[in-house]
Design an enzyme around this catalytic site. Structure first.
Site, PDB file in Angstrom:
ATOM      1  N   GLU A 347       1.421  -1.567   0.441  1.00  0.00           N
ATOM      2  CA  GLU A 347       0.535   0.194  -0.356  1.00  0.00           C
ATOM      3  C   GLU A 347       0.637   1.272  -0.234  1.00  0.00           C
ATOM      4  O   GLU A 347       2.404   1.300   1.060  1.00  0.00           O
ATOM      5  CB  GLU A 347      -0.920   0.128   1.491  1.00  0.00           C
ATOM      6  CG  GLU A 347      -1.071   0.946   1.687  1.00  0.00           C
ATOM      7  CD  GLU A 347      -2.204   0.872   3.562  1.00  0.00           C
ATOM      8  OE1 GLU A 347      -1.922  -0.719   3.805  1.00  0.00           O
ATOM      9  OE2 GLU A 347      -2.256   1.674   4.095  1.00  0.00           O
ATOM     10  N   HIS A 430      -3.385  -6.876  10.176  1.00  0.00           N
ATOM     11  CA  HIS A 430      -4.316  -8.108   9.605  1.00  0.00           C
ATOM     12  C   HIS A 430      -4.019  -9.686  10.838  1.00  0.00           C
ATOM     13  O   HIS A 430      -3.170 -10.231   9.549  1.00  0.00           O
ATOM     14  CB  HIS A 430      -3.708  -7.887   8.770  1.00  0.00           C
ATOM     15  CG  HIS A 430      -3.671  -7.041   7.536  1.00  0.00           C
ATOM     16  ND1 HIS A 430      -3.641  -6.837   6.145  1.00  0.00           N
ATOM     17  CD2 HIS A 430      -4.413  -5.670   7.629  1.00  0.00           C
ATOM     18  CE1 HIS A 430      -3.679  -5.714   6.063  1.00  0.00           C
ATOM     19  NE2 HIS A 430      -4.110  -5.482   6.713  1.00  0.00           N
ATOM     20  N   ASN A 468      -5.058  -6.727   1.476  1.00  0.00           N
ATOM     21  CA  ASN A 468      -5.411  -6.365   2.590  1.00  0.00           C
ATOM     22  C   ASN A 468      -6.798  -7.436   2.844  1.00  0.00           C
ATOM     23  O   ASN A 468      -7.370  -7.248   2.203  1.00  0.00           O
ATOM     24  CB  ASN A 468      -5.900  -5.323   2.767  1.00  0.00           C
ATOM     25  CG  ASN A 468      -5.183  -3.969   2.283  1.00  0.00           C
ATOM     26  OD1 ASN A 468      -4.255  -4.303   1.347  1.00  0.00           O
ATOM     27  ND2 ASN A 468      -4.773  -3.353   3.169  1.00  0.00           N
TER      28      ASN A 468
HETATM   29  P1  FDA Z   1     -13.034  -7.057  14.212  1.00  0.00           P
HETATM   30  O1  FDA Z   1     -11.929  -7.291  14.515  1.00  0.00           O
HETATM   31  O2  FDA Z   1     -13.476  -6.339  12.717  1.00  0.00           O
HETATM   32  O3  FDA Z   1     -14.238  -7.591  14.981  1.00  0.00           O
HETATM   33  C1  FDA Z   1     -14.470  -7.970  16.588  1.00  0.00           C
HETATM   34  C2  FDA Z   1     -15.103  -7.280  17.172  1.00  0.00           C
HETATM   35  O4  FDA Z   1     -15.277  -8.380  18.498  1.00  0.00           O
HETATM   36  C3  FDA Z   1     -14.648  -6.476  17.668  1.00  0.00           C
HETATM   37  O5  FDA Z   1     -15.792  -5.432  18.027  1.00  0.00           O
HETATM   38  C4  FDA Z   1     -14.070  -6.802  19.368  1.00  0.00           C
HETATM   39  O6  FDA Z   1     -13.957  -5.101  20.645  1.00  0.00           O
HETATM   40  C5  FDA Z   1     -15.175  -7.650  19.663  1.00  0.00           C
HETATM   41  N1  FDA Z   1     -14.723  -8.734  20.678  1.00  0.00           N
HETATM   42  C6  FDA Z   1     -13.275  -8.990  20.735  1.00  0.00           C
HETATM   43  N2  FDA Z   1     -13.615  -9.839  21.984  1.00  0.00           N
HETATM   44  C7  FDA Z   1     -14.721  -9.865  22.521  1.00  0.00           C
HETATM   45  C8  FDA Z   1     -15.306 -10.281  23.567  1.00  0.00           C
HETATM   46  N3  FDA Z   1     -14.393 -10.781  25.144  1.00  0.00           N
HETATM   47  N4  FDA Z   1     -16.585  -9.290  24.063  1.00  0.00           N
HETATM   48  C9  FDA Z   1     -17.308  -8.974  23.273  1.00  0.00           C
HETATM   49  N5  FDA Z   1     -17.097  -8.803  22.251  1.00  0.00           N
HETATM   50  C10 FDA Z   1     -15.319  -8.786  21.613  1.00  0.00           C
HETATM   51  N6  FDA Z   1      -8.308  -4.406   6.310  1.00  0.00           N
HETATM   52  C11 FDA Z   1      -8.825  -4.241   4.704  1.00  0.00           C
HETATM   53  O7  FDA Z   1      -9.449  -5.603   4.262  1.00  0.00           O
HETATM   54  N7  FDA Z   1      -8.664  -3.153   4.103  1.00  0.00           N
HETATM   55  C12 FDA Z   1      -8.002  -1.597   5.475  1.00  0.00           C
HETATM   56  O8  FDA Z   1      -7.605  -0.334   4.776  1.00  0.00           O
HETATM   57  C13 FDA Z   1      -7.202  -2.202   6.276  1.00  0.00           C
HETATM   58  N8  FDA Z   1      -7.487  -1.419   7.497  1.00  0.00           N
HETATM   59  C14 FDA Z   1      -6.655  -1.450   8.596  1.00  0.00           C
HETATM   60  C15 FDA Z   1      -6.221  -0.676   9.791  1.00  0.00           C
HETATM   61  C16 FDA Z   1      -5.120  -0.665  10.925  1.00  0.00           C
HETATM   62  C17 FDA Z   1      -4.722   0.116  11.918  1.00  0.00           C
HETATM   63  C18 FDA Z   1      -6.073  -1.477  11.266  1.00  0.00           C
HETATM   64  C19 FDA Z   1      -6.284  -2.726  13.144  1.00  0.00           C
HETATM   65  C20 FDA Z   1      -6.783  -3.189  10.605  1.00  0.00           C
HETATM   66  C21 FDA Z   1      -6.957  -2.625   9.467  1.00  0.00           C
HETATM   67  N9  FDA Z   1      -7.263  -3.762   8.683  1.00  0.00           N
HETATM   68  C22 FDA Z   1      -7.799  -3.443   7.144  1.00  0.00           C
HETATM   69  C23 FDA Z   1      -7.658  -5.201   8.309  1.00  0.00           C
HETATM   70  C24 FDA Z   1      -9.188  -5.278   9.112  1.00  0.00           C
HETATM   71  O9  FDA Z   1      -9.992  -4.038   9.927  1.00  0.00           O
HETATM   72  C25 FDA Z   1      -9.904  -6.789  10.198  1.00  0.00           C
HETATM   73  O10 FDA Z   1      -9.119  -7.829   9.024  1.00  0.00           O
HETATM   74  C26 FDA Z   1     -10.952  -6.954  10.097  1.00  0.00           C
HETATM   75  O11 FDA Z   1     -11.695  -5.940  10.857  1.00  0.00           O
HETATM   76  C27 FDA Z   1     -11.509  -8.377  11.371  1.00  0.00           C
HETATM   77  O12 FDA Z   1     -12.573  -8.546  10.699  1.00  0.00           O
HETATM   78  P2  FDA Z   1     -13.010  -9.541  11.895  1.00  0.00           P
HETATM   79  O13 FDA Z   1     -14.431  -9.849  11.901  1.00  0.00           O
HETATM   80  O14 FDA Z   1     -11.944 -10.893  11.580  1.00  0.00           O
HETATM   81  O15 FDA Z   1     -13.197  -9.341  13.277  1.00  0.00           O
END
Ligand code: FDA
Length: 491
Positions: A347, A430, A468
């Site tokens: 990126e 990721h 991503n």
């Molecule tokens: P995700 O992490 O989205 O959701 C999980 C949820 O469960 C969270 O809200 C969390 O709080 C909750 N949770 C966890 N444990 C819990 C518990 N015990 N009780 C209750 N709730 C709980 N990807 C991409 O494709 N393009 C991009 O541009 C980017 N850029 C990017 C930037 C940054 C800074 C980050 C941190 C990440 C990215 N990503 C990305 C990655 C992308 O955001 C990520 O892969 C996905 O959000 C993952 O989706 P999931 O559904 O797996 O879980």
């Protein structure tokens, strides 16, 4: 303790959770979703930007936790961005209703078909490229920046410089779609609407413009009247009952992180969508404290999606560097995936610091040839991650090759300003894997050794997808939930 009975419970409101909720609610099922983060929309609290970090900046921390330049102190609050620190890697995740969609860069990239087939040999790739990926693009409101706007807009100088330099060095570039509404962006440029991408908003949330999950899947699910989302509800552990139902111990907190109620939820059907690290923590911890049965594959095939951050500085800023004004939304990438020796995608990332730092930032995505493993340490009550420099050695080699080639063609040095030695091997946005589709689960995400438990999030992807990941996570969740509903799993 307050006890709630719910037929279907979903833990987590990120991509996997939001897709599952919508499709189940559309099928007429009542769903309760537990999310440890805040419902920002309902709270009315605005997101803060990168130059003035406030309440939304970090999950219960005293200092900001951006990948660099953390000079800001904070009052601990249930913010949107969290970081889990391990010995050789730091993993950033989103918290709040919408999960990672609140904090991510919105880059909506469909994986290369050949790599998708390699990573998921048992999936019907034709169906994914003809049905699930197009569906996901539509639901997530994926769009592409106008080329003329990109050419004219000073906030995208970093992309234009990045692309010109890549071409000079002999690399191929691609336009990257995004969920940020580019029509909104054109209006914010003209100051017709409030600014967000042009106001350094992104990793602590966007107040405008970005189609995060609360504006797409979750909004539609709530409109059915069948979804209830309980925010600030953190699931601590899960117990399997004799009648194959589940009991969850849950802590409700306030925005300072203090526990305000201990609750119990019982459910017949449980969907784990807590994100790769959240889901693994729940499974492994519940196994350790409640003898919760888990399959031997849980924790295996974990990877950082080949994430490797690096940057370049120019001794003399090239034609004025990348500009003091930068959009937070990336729209360009360098595609070197077909190179047999150094396959990577990177990126062209913004660095919106409010000044021209004459630095170019790149987040490389590489293959993950050596996977890691996640386990649970009962004494420290934390996850263990079997991951060190040997896992990232090839990624570092690729980054070194890339930076040297770019510098030879364009001038500049490796950026020591951003990272210790110019290489951010420890930056992971990721996390993927640990609960791999078809290995720890059946072909549709139902956990092996369980009758009523499903995993639908990034942990299904075996550590790598080459781009991503959220488009792939969403598409796999669509595929799994469609088939699970068809098989009457939630009848
Ligand atoms: P995700 O992490 O989205 O959701 C999980 C949820 O469960 C969270 O809200 C969390 O709080 C909750 N949770 C966890 N444990 C819990 C518990 N015990 N009780 C209750 N709730 C709980 N990807 C991409 O494709 N393009 C991009 O541009 C980017 N850029 C990017 C930037 C940054 C800074 C980050 C941190 C990440 C990215 N990503 C990305 C990655 C992308 O955001 C990520 O892969 C996905 O959000 C993952 O989706 P999931 O559904 O797996 O879980």
């Amino acid at each position: 303790k307050e006890i709630t009975d719910a037929p279907i419970l979903i833990i987590g409101s990120g991509y996997g959770g939001a897709v599952s909720a919508l499709r189940l609610c559309e099928a007429g099922k009542k769903v309760v979703m537990l999310e440890m983060g805040l419902n920002w929309e309902k709270s009315g609290i605005p997101f803060s930007n990168m130059l003035k970090p406030g309440k939304s900046a970090a999950w219960l921390k005293k200092k900001t936790i951006a990948p660099f330049m953390n000079i800001f102190s904070l009052t601990p609050f249930t913010g949107t961005l969290d970081r889990m620190d391990f010995e050789h890697i730091n993993i950033w995740v989103g918290r709040g209703v919408g999960g990672g969609s609140l904090v991510n860069g919105g880059m909506a990239v469909t994986p290369k078909e050949s790599y998708f087939r390699e990573v998921f040999p048992d999936l019907d790739a034709d169906k994914f490229y003809s049905t699930y990926f197009p569906l996901v693009h539509k639901e997530l409101k994926v769009n592409v920046i106008g080329e003329q706007f990109l050419k004219d807009c000073p906030y995208y100088k970093f992309t234009r410089v990045g692309e010109a330099e890549a071409h000079k060095a002999g690399f191929k570039t691609i336009r990257v779609p995004n969920v940020y509404d580019f029509q909104y962006m054109e209006k914010e440029y003209k100051n017709e609407v409030p600014r967000s991408a042009f106001n350094t908003e992104v990793i602590y949330g966007n107040n405008h413009g970005k189609n995060s999950l609360d504006k797409t899947y979750l909004k539609k699910a709530l409109e059915t009247g069948n979804l209830e989302i309980l925010d600030l509800h953190c699931v601590e552990n899960i117990k399997l009952n004799e009648d194959k139902t589940y009991t969850l111990n849950v802590q409700q907190t306030d925005t300072s992180g203090a526990v305000v109620a201990d609750k119990v939820f019982n459910c017949k059907k449980l969907i784990l969508a807590a994100g790769t690290m959240g889901t693994l923590r729940l499974l492994l911890k519940s196994n350790a404290v409640n003898h919760f049965p888990i399959h031997e594959q849980i924790g295996k095939s974990w990877g950082n999606n080949g994430n490797f951050m690096t940057g370049r500085n120019w001794v003399k800023p090239l034609s004025g560097g990348t500009g003091a004004k930068q959009s937070t939304i990336p729209v360009g990438g360098i595609d070197n995936w077909e190179d047999k020796e150094h396959p990577f995608f990177t990126e062209i990332a913004p660095l919106p610091m409010g000044m021209d730092v004459a630095t170019a930032l790149y987040l490389l995505i590489n293959r993950v040839d050596k996977k890691g493993e996640v386990s649970y340490n009962v004494n420290s009550q934390k996850l263990n991650l079997n991951w060190d420099q040997s896992n990232t050695a090839k990624m570092k080699e690729n980054a070194d090759y890339f930076i040297k080639k770019m510098n030879r063609a364009n001038g500049g040095t490796r950026s020591h300003f951003l990272f210790n030695n110019g290489f951010g091997a420890d930056v992971c946005y990721h996390p993927l894997g640990g609960c791999v589709l078809g290995k720890a689960t059946n072909e549709y995400g139902k956990l092996k050794d369980h009758n009523n438990l499903y995993v639908l999030d990034g942990s299904l992807i075996p550590g790598t997808i080459g781009v991503n990941p959220f488009v792939t996570i969403t598409a796999i969740a669509e595929y799994c939930i469609e088939n699970l509903i068809r098989q009457n799993e939630f009848a």
